[in-house]
Design a protein around this motif. Structure first.
Motif, PDB file in Angstrom:
ATOM      1  N   VAL A   1       0.863  -1.184   0.000  1.00 33.74           N
ATOM      2  CA  VAL A   1       0.000   0.000   0.000  1.00 33.74           C
ATOM      3  C   VAL A   1       0.895   1.228   0.000  1.00 33.74           C
TER       4      VAL A   1
ATOM      5  N   ALA B   1      -7.262   0.636   3.228  1.00 37.79           N
ATOM      6  CA  ALA B   1      -6.254   0.061   2.341  1.00 37.79           C
ATOM      7  C   ALA B   1      -5.211  -0.731   3.103  1.00 37.79           C
TER       8      ALA B   1
ATOM      9  N   ALA C   1      -2.429  -5.126   4.134  1.00 34.80           N
ATOM     10  CA  ALA C   1      -1.101  -4.875   3.571  1.00 34.80           C
ATOM     11  C   ALA C   1      -0.029  -5.772   4.193  1.00 34.80           C
TER      12      ALA C   1
ATOM     13  N   VAL D   1       3.636  -1.246   3.884  1.00 35.62           N
ATOM     14  CA  VAL D   1       3.024   0.071   3.709  1.00 35.62           C
ATOM     15  C   VAL D   1       4.147   1.083   3.536  1.00 35.62           C
TER      16      VAL D   1
END
Length: 327
Positions: free
Chosen positions: A146, A205, A209, A212
């Motif tokens: 992400v 989002a 993940a 990130v």
């Protein structure tokens, strides 16, 4: 013998001293990209951090003017008798590109000089540091990245993570949906086999993940700790002033935190400053990247790499350029 002849050291018998031909090589952004691959940059920056831990660099503090709008950085690498100097202006409000300036490599063994575009070098070297940290700290099977922030630093953050992990899905989140879409399309064209999409909300989002990356000018945390999965690696390169912050304090107190340099993070990174002031972590809890690369720590489920950027990174990329382009 005349006065002038006496003053000229020459080579004997009054002969003039030979002067080596000099060249000034100006390297624009396109040539930086054509000359130094992300893989090469990651390798060079990784070695620079190891050299920093071993005491091979002389590096004064960064000079800031007008609240960081003008920056000057310099560093000397003792073993190679080379030094890098970067001068730039930063305008995040109303200029594209936001970073404008030059990186100069000085070399005691070369008469020729290299001057490179600072924006390209900065983005590449910042991505390379993220790549080195991600390779050290992220789960080996990390596949979902992400990217929070779709500005000039974001593409190299994605390239770097993809260079060290088998990423097959990238989600781009930005306050400007159009800018997120533009970056997503560019990355999809560049990274065949990787599914790239946009996300509307950072917290949503990051929920799934593996890695990130944060590259924003945020002044408050981009997500809360409980938005993250139990196992995740987070890179944060955007908050390089005390008034900026990208990471929640709870994340900093709940896992392994690696920084590019402890002293720089404690004076420049707003999220690290907050974490220490609120008692979530102590300065001694911060592990410097060079030390971590030299003696890899045990991974915790959640790991963080926080970078404000060091001159050794500029030196590493400038040295690659000089070795490739100068005689």
């Amino acid at each position: 013998m005349s006065h002038c002849q006496q003053a000229n050291p020459g080579t004997g018998a009054g002969e003039p001293m030979a002067v080596a031909p000099t060249r000034l090589i100006a390297v624009d952004a396109a040539q930086v990209r054509a000359t130094v691959s992300m893989g090469a940059a990651i390798g060079a920056v990784r070695q620079a951090f190891l050299d920093l831990a071993a005491g091979a660099f002389e590096m004064p503090d960064r000079t800031q003017l007008d609240q960081g709008r003008f920056l000057a950085m310099m560093v000397r690498h003792r073993p190679s008798n080379t030094a890098a100097f970067k001068a730039l202006s930063v305008n995040l409000e109303n200029r594209v590109p936001a970073i404008v300036g030059a990186v100069v490599l000085a070399d005691l063994a070369r008469a020729s000089q290299l001057v490179a575009d600072a924006a390209a070098v900065t983005a590449l070297r910042t991505g390379a540091a993220t790549g080195a940290a991600t390779d050290l700290l992220a789960p080996p099977d990390a596949r979902r990245l992400v990217m929070i922030g779709a500005g000039a630093q974001a593409p190299d953050q994605v390239r770097a993570v993809c260079a060290v992990r088998p990423i097959d899905e990238v989600v781009v989140v930005d306050l400007d949906p159009a800018r997120a879409g533009q970056l997503a399309q560019a990355l999809a064209d560049e990274l065949p086999g990787v599914r790239v999409e946009t996300g509307a909300d950072a917290a949503d989002a990051v929920a799934g993940a593996d890695v990130v990356c944060c590259a924003t000018t945020a002044r408050q945390a981009l997500f809360e700790p409980d938005a993250l999965p139990a196992r995740v690696h987070v890179n944060a390169i955007g908050a390089y002033r005390p008034a900026m912050r990208e990471l929640p304090v709870g994340l900093l107190g709940g896992g392994l935190v690696v920084v590019d340099q402890r002293a720089a993070a404690l004076t420049e990174a707003g999220d690290i400053i907050d974490g220490v002031e609120q008692g979530a972590l102590r300065p001694d809890d911060l592990l410097e990247l060079g030390d971590a690369l030299a003696a890899p720590p045990a991974r915790t489920p959640r790991t963080v790499f926080k970078s404000v950027g060091l001159a050794i990174q500029d030196w590493a990329v400038a040295k690659l350029l000089a070795d490739a382009l100068l005689d």
